[in-house]
Design an enzyme around this catalytic site. Sequence first.
Site: not given
Ligand code: UDP
Length: 360
Positions: A208
């Site tokens: 994403h």
């Molecule tokens: N996550 C979730 N459902 C999904 C994809 C990710 O609950 O379908 C959770 C994942 O386990 C993690 C968090 O969302 O704890 C990560 O968020 P994201 O990837 O959106 O953002 P980033 O960590 O890259 O800032």
Amino acid sequence: MQKIITVVGARPQFIKAAAVSRVIRDSYQDQIQEKLVHTGQHYDPNMSKVFFEDLDIPEPVFNLEISGGQHGEMTGRMLEGIEKILLAERPDWVLIYGDTNSTLAGALAAAKLHIPVAHVEAGLRSFNMRMPEEVNRILSDRVSTKLFCPTQTAVDNLKAEGVTQGVHNVGDVMYDVALFYKHVAMERSQIKEQLNLVDGGYALATCHRAENTDDLARLTEILKGLSAISKHMPVVLPLHPRTRKIVDQHGLQAYLDQLLVVEPLAFLDMVALEQSAAVILTDSGGVQKEAFFYGVPCITMRDETEWVETVDMGWNILVGASAEKIIDAATCRKLASNSLRPYGDGTASERILNELVKTI
Ligand code: UDP
């Protein structure tokens, strides 16, 4: 009694705020009153509401319902909305998480009103200023009074920028979260049965980051790589709304045909799938660490990472957006040891709150 205004808006912030809010409820009820502001940055029910329900996050007291638009427009509208709330509430602290536009808007609004800012996940750097997250992090850190770092690397990054005051290595709130939900997820989630998956017999992928979704060549390579892996094992892809939009706009649907594409997952389903996956492929910050916490090898589809410890320990491989490298890494992945603990001891939330109550 101290008043904290917590600003959240995006999925990873709900998860991190859940850990801290739970400790406020359990141990600091007499000392801290927390009010949540939801900016509205993530608004789909499966990116927002389900997290508040599943993770017992208190209902936001303020809902700004601001999403979409260019970065400047979105951040500007949030800034205006948050400022009004802060003027009316006059909190002792504004608590912000991570690196989104909601983080920056909260930081700026508070700093201009001379309200101290506490930044959870301070000091992370990718050293790639083209990432919107990197801009948000650097600026938020610059105006924060308390900088709660998840790792020693983050402390060192701040030191290199001349920032040493108010810096605390408290560990990673995501590790607190992982310890808390590890077993709960396995008990409550039915997702593996629903998707007909065998433990250790599938790959889990997420994609994403703007640097991948907004670059057609990169996104195509990533989808090609995942598609090739799916010839050997099912590849589950909970598709982020941003990626879905680009796939539809550019007619990339054919690359998804071989994958097990699902809607964004509720947190407990995601954690259950992570724990039993053979391998995780991701461009998410949170997911890279969860792979490490749950002992699953990780392939990161980015050119750099803020979570360098996972790579240094051999747990995570950076492959950029090359289909060939993605496939190679997935087929000849090596397991290292995840016995080191670079992300604290699972008490980051307590440490943060302890610091906040004693400071004002
Ligand atoms: N996550 C979730 N459902 C999904 C994809 C990710 O609950 O379908 C959770 C994942 O386990 C993690 C968090 O969302 O704890 C990560 O968020 P994201 O990837 O959106 O953002 P980033 O960590 O890259 O800032």
